[in-house]
Design a protein around this motif. Structure first.
Motif, mmCIF file in Angstrom:
data_model
loop_
_atom_site.group_PDB
_atom_site.id
_atom_site.type_symbol
_atom_site.label_atom_id
_atom_site.label_comp_id
_atom_site.label_asym_id
_atom_site.label_seq_id
_atom_site.Cartn_x
_atom_site.Cartn_y
_atom_site.Cartn_z
ATOM 1 N N ALA A 1 -2.996 -8.092 -10.332
ATOM 2 C CA ALA A 1 -2.094 -7.812 -11.464
ATOM 3 C C ALA A 1 -1.575 -9.099 -12.085
ATOM 4 O O ALA A 1 -1.470 -9.200 -13.313
ATOM 5 C CB ALA A 1 -0.933 -6.938 -10.990
ATOM 6 N N ALA B 1 -3.592 -4.905 1.375
ATOM 7 C CA ALA B 1 -3.988 -4.206 0.153
ATOM 8 C C ALA B 1 -2.932 -4.356 -0.932
ATOM 9 O O ALA B 1 -3.253 -4.575 -2.108
ATOM 10 C CB ALA B 1 -4.244 -2.727 0.457
ATOM 11 N N GLU C 1 -3.217 -7.895 -2.300
ATOM 12 C CA GLU C 1 -4.399 -8.028 -3.155
ATOM 13 C C GLU C 1 -4.161 -7.403 -4.513
ATOM 14 O O GLU C 1 -4.499 -7.986 -5.547
ATOM 15 C CB GLU C 1 -5.621 -7.400 -2.477
ATOM 16 C CG GLU C 1 -6.120 -8.202 -1.287
ATOM 17 C CD GLU C 1 -7.191 -7.469 -0.490
ATOM 18 O OE1 GLU C 1 -7.361 -6.233 -0.668
ATOM 19 O OE2 GLU C 1 -7.874 -8.147 0.298
ATOM 20 N N ASP C 2 -3.562 -6.212 -4.551
ATOM 21 C CA ASP C 2 -3.249 -5.569 -5.810
ATOM 22 C C ASP C 2 -2.274 -6.409 -6.638
ATOM 23 O O ASP C 2 -2.414 -6.525 -7.857
ATOM 24 C CB ASP C 2 -2.643 -4.163 -5.573
ATOM 25 C CG ASP C 2 -3.653 -3.189 -4.982
ATOM 26 O OD1 ASP C 2 -4.878 -3.472 -5.050
ATOM 27 O OD2 ASP C 2 -3.204 -2.140 -4.467
#
Length: 117
Positions: free
Chosen positions: A113, A105, A108-109
């Motif tokens: 960004a 996670a 992925e973030d």
């Protein structure tokens, strides 16, 4: 966590004590440090490899939580090298380590960004 006979591109110190921003510390201990050229079998040596350019060593690595890391230094670990070596061999990881899903996670973030900005 123990790693036997790892190859390094430098001669490591016996104790590496690295404090992290959160106060925890990563400790790496190296033992049986040998120049790779000295332990290579005939026919295994690379003629282009210079003596002192690669080393073999046994390594143990472990984390110390912030409260314990505040009490220790590289010198204090070196003073009880064999005791800390045994601790490192038995260390299996920290309880607060993120799960694979949590790590994914975060990645992925991070990727989102980067693509947005």
């Amino acid at each position: 966590m123990k790693n036997a006979s790892i190859m390094l591109d430098h001669q490591p110190p016996a104790v590496v004590f690295e404090r992290l921003p959160d106060g925890d510390a990563v400790v790496r201990l190296y033992d049986n440090i040998k120049d790779a050229a000295d332990v290579a079998q005939p026919g295994e040596t690379d003629p282009e490899q210079e003596p002192g350019s690669a080393y073999l060593a046994d390594e143990v690595m472990f984390m110390l939580p912030a409260a314990r890391a505040a009490e220790e230094t590289r010198e204090s670990v070196a003073a009880d090298f064999s005791g800390w070596w045994k601790y490192g061999e038995a260390w299996e990881g920290q309880e607060k380590a993120p799960t694979v899903e949590e790590r994914l996670a975060v990645m992925e973030d991070f990727m989102v960004a980067i693509m947005e900005g």
